[in-house]
Scaffold this active site. Structure first.
Site, PDB file in Angstrom:
ATOM      1  N   GLU A  98       0.845  -1.200   0.000  1.00 57.10           N
ATOM      2  CA  GLU A  98       0.000   0.000   0.000  1.00 57.10           C
ATOM      3  C   GLU A  98       0.876   1.245   0.000  1.00 57.10           C
ATOM      4  O   GLU A  98       2.027   1.210   0.449  1.00 57.10           O
ATOM      5  CB  GLU A  98      -0.919  -0.069   1.232  1.00 57.10           C
ATOM      6  CG  GLU A  98      -1.821   1.106   1.495  1.00 57.10           C
ATOM      7  CD  GLU A  98      -2.831   1.427   0.398  1.00 57.10           C
ATOM      8  OE1 GLU A  98      -2.426   1.473  -0.776  1.00 57.10           O
ATOM      9  OE2 GLU A  98      -3.997   1.694   0.731  1.00 57.10           O
ATOM     10  N   ASP A  99       0.328   2.335  -0.511  1.00 58.54           N
ATOM     11  CA  ASP A  99       1.089   3.590  -0.528  1.00 58.54           C
ATOM     12  C   ASP A  99       1.121   4.258   0.835  1.00 58.54           C
ATOM     13  O   ASP A  99       2.172   4.676   1.314  1.00 58.54           O
ATOM     14  CB  ASP A  99       0.542   4.549  -1.603  1.00 58.54           C
ATOM     15  CG  ASP A  99      -0.970   4.797  -1.497  1.00 58.54           C
ATOM     16  OD1 ASP A  99      -1.629   4.191  -0.627  1.00 58.54           O
ATOM     17  OD2 ASP A  99      -1.491   5.597  -2.296  1.00 58.54           O
ATOM     18  N   ASP A 102      -3.680   5.824   6.461  1.00 56.70           N
ATOM     19  CA  ASP A 102      -4.147   7.088   7.023  1.00 56.70           C
ATOM     20  C   ASP A 102      -5.110   6.757   8.174  1.00 56.70           C
ATOM     21  O   ASP A 102      -4.664   6.461   9.275  1.00 56.70           O
ATOM     22  CB  ASP A 102      -4.797   7.867   5.863  1.00 56.70           C
ATOM     23  CG  ASP A 102      -5.183   9.284   6.197  1.00 56.70           C
ATOM     24  OD1 ASP A 102      -4.555   9.881   7.066  1.00 56.70           O
ATOM     25  OD2 ASP A 102      -6.126   9.811   5.577  1.00 56.70           O
ATOM     26  N   PHE A 151      -1.185  16.425   3.737  1.00 54.62           N
ATOM     27  CA  PHE A 151      -1.571  15.774   2.486  1.00 54.62           C
ATOM     28  C   PHE A 151      -0.358  15.704   1.574  1.00 54.62           C
ATOM     29  O   PHE A 151       0.234  16.723   1.238  1.00 54.62           O
ATOM     30  CB  PHE A 151      -2.721  16.513   1.799  1.00 54.62           C
ATOM     31  CG  PHE A 151      -3.288  15.729   0.670  1.00 54.62           C
ATOM     32  CD1 PHE A 151      -4.194  14.696   0.914  1.00 54.62           C
ATOM     33  CD2 PHE A 151      -2.887  15.963  -0.637  1.00 54.62           C
ATOM     34  CE1 PHE A 151      -4.697  13.933  -0.130  1.00 54.62           C
ATOM     35  CE2 PHE A 151      -3.387  15.204  -1.688  1.00 54.62           C
ATOM     36  CZ  PHE A 151      -4.288  14.193  -1.428  1.00 54.62           C
ATOM     37  N   ARG A 164       1.188  11.574  -9.516  1.00 60.47           N
ATOM     38  CA  ARG A 164       1.613  10.208  -9.190  1.00 60.47           C
ATOM     39  C   ARG A 164       3.009   9.927  -9.744  1.00 60.47           C
ATOM     40  O   ARG A 164       3.721   9.066  -9.257  1.00 60.47           O
ATOM     41  CB  ARG A 164       0.645   9.183  -9.797  1.00 60.47           C
ATOM     42  CG  ARG A 164      -0.745   9.178  -9.200  1.00 60.47           C
ATOM     43  CD  ARG A 164      -1.488   7.923  -9.660  1.00 60.47           C
ATOM     44  NE  ARG A 164      -2.926   8.004  -9.446  1.00 60.47           N
ATOM     45  CZ  ARG A 164      -3.560   7.698  -8.316  1.00 60.47           C
ATOM     46  NH1 ARG A 164      -2.859   7.287  -7.276  1.00 60.47           N
ATOM     47  NH2 ARG A 164      -4.867   7.787  -8.207  1.00 60.47           N
TER      48      ARG A 164
HETATM   49  P1  IMP Z   1      -7.326   5.281   4.808  1.00 65.58           P
HETATM   50  O1  IMP Z   1      -8.461   4.359   4.469  1.00 65.58           O
HETATM   51  O2  IMP Z   1      -7.826   6.521   5.496  1.00 65.58           O
HETATM   52  O3  IMP Z   1      -6.198   4.637   5.560  1.00 65.58           O
HETATM   53  O4  IMP Z   1      -6.835   5.874   3.447  1.00 65.58           O
HETATM   54  C1  IMP Z   1      -5.888   5.288   2.715  1.00 65.58           C
HETATM   55  C2  IMP Z   1      -5.957   5.794   1.297  1.00 65.58           C
HETATM   56  O5  IMP Z   1      -6.228   7.196   1.226  1.00 65.58           O
HETATM   57  C3  IMP Z   1      -4.607   5.621   0.656  1.00 65.58           C
HETATM   58  O6  IMP Z   1      -4.549   4.400  -0.014  1.00 65.58           O
HETATM   59  C4  IMP Z   1      -4.531   6.802  -0.288  1.00 65.58           C
HETATM   60  O7  IMP Z   1      -5.059   6.417  -1.532  1.00 65.58           O
HETATM   61  C5  IMP Z   1      -5.405   7.849   0.309  1.00 65.58           C
HETATM   62  N1  IMP Z   1      -4.632   8.882   1.026  1.00 65.58           N
HETATM   63  C6  IMP Z   1      -4.530   9.042   2.361  1.00 65.58           C
HETATM   64  N2  IMP Z   1      -3.734  10.072   2.674  1.00 65.58           N
HETATM   65  C7  IMP Z   1      -3.291  10.579   1.514  1.00 65.58           C
HETATM   66  C8  IMP Z   1      -2.390  11.661   1.175  1.00 65.58           C
HETATM   67  O8  IMP Z   1      -1.818  12.384   2.011  1.00 65.58           O
HETATM   68  N3  IMP Z   1      -2.183  11.846  -0.158  1.00 65.58           N
HETATM   69  C9  IMP Z   1      -2.761  11.098  -1.131  1.00 65.58           C
HETATM   70  N4  IMP Z   1      -3.598  10.077  -0.855  1.00 65.58           N
HETATM   71  C10 IMP Z   1      -3.860   9.820   0.450  1.00 65.58           C
HETATM   72 MG    MG Z   2      -4.783   4.181  -2.043  1.00 63.97          MG
END
Ligand code: IMP
Ligand code: MG
Length: 176
Positions: A98-99, A102, A151, A164
């Protein structure tokens, strides 16, 4: 809106950390494990491409595309599968790539979903971690960098599908 990009993690820092993560992962798997990397589209693509090339353990690849966003910018617990895996993972060793983690909502749902398919093991590698934002606790096995609640874009991560392709991680600075 006028904005500029400020580097948070340079290309050299990223590449050095990817090499370290690859070495850690190599310690935990052997060729016999027949490891399957599961990349979450699209953010993980650049990280996964570099990670698997830095690893010595041979792997197979598959991808999933899930969306956890409703109308807003905050992910919800509601995960929609836009593209599922191409293969059955029963009895397979799985490493989710995963990238960024959050709130944890996305990974939590993906892990729940994949566990039901009875893999031999299931671990997670995330390039970035924003621990201060966590809503659901998800055990992440390999983390590249902990970052503050900002962000970020680049190296796979987007802002409305842009940036990207940047080779570094940057943050967006709004002007005015
Ligand atoms: P989560 O479900 O809140 O953990 O969100 C995870 C997903 O939100 C990641 O796979 C990203 O695609 C997106 N995301 C969360 N934070 C960022 C950020 O700072 N920049 C870009 N995408 C983000
Ligand atoms: Mg994502």
């Amino acid at each position: 809106m006028a904005h500029s990009i400020e580097t948070m993690i340079s290309e050299a820092e990223l590449q050095a950390q990817v090499v370290k993560l690859a070495a850690e992962i190599d310690k935990d798997y052997t060729e016999q494990d027949n490891l399957l990397l599961v990349g979450l589209l699209k953010g993980s693509v650049l990280f996964m491409a570099d990670l698997c090339r830095a690893m010595k353990t041979p792997i197979s690849m598959d991808f999933m595309n899930v969306s956890s966003y409703g109308a807003g910018t905050e992910s919800s617990g509601d995960v929609k599968v836009l593209k599922d895996l191409d293969q059955d993972i029963k009895g397979r060793h799985i490493l989710i790539v995963e990238d960024i983690i959050d709130t944890g909502n996305t990974l939590n749902k993906v892990v729940e979903m994949l566990k039901l398919r009875d893999p031999a093991s299931l671990k997670i590698a995330s390039l970035l971690d924003k621990p201060s934002r966590r809503v659901v606790n998800v055990p992440v096995d390999y983390i590249g960098f902990e970052i503050p609640d900002e962000f970020v874009i680049g190296y796979g991560l987007d802002w409305a599908e842009k940036y990207r392709d940047l080779p570094f991680i940057g943050k967006v600075i709004q002007q005015g």
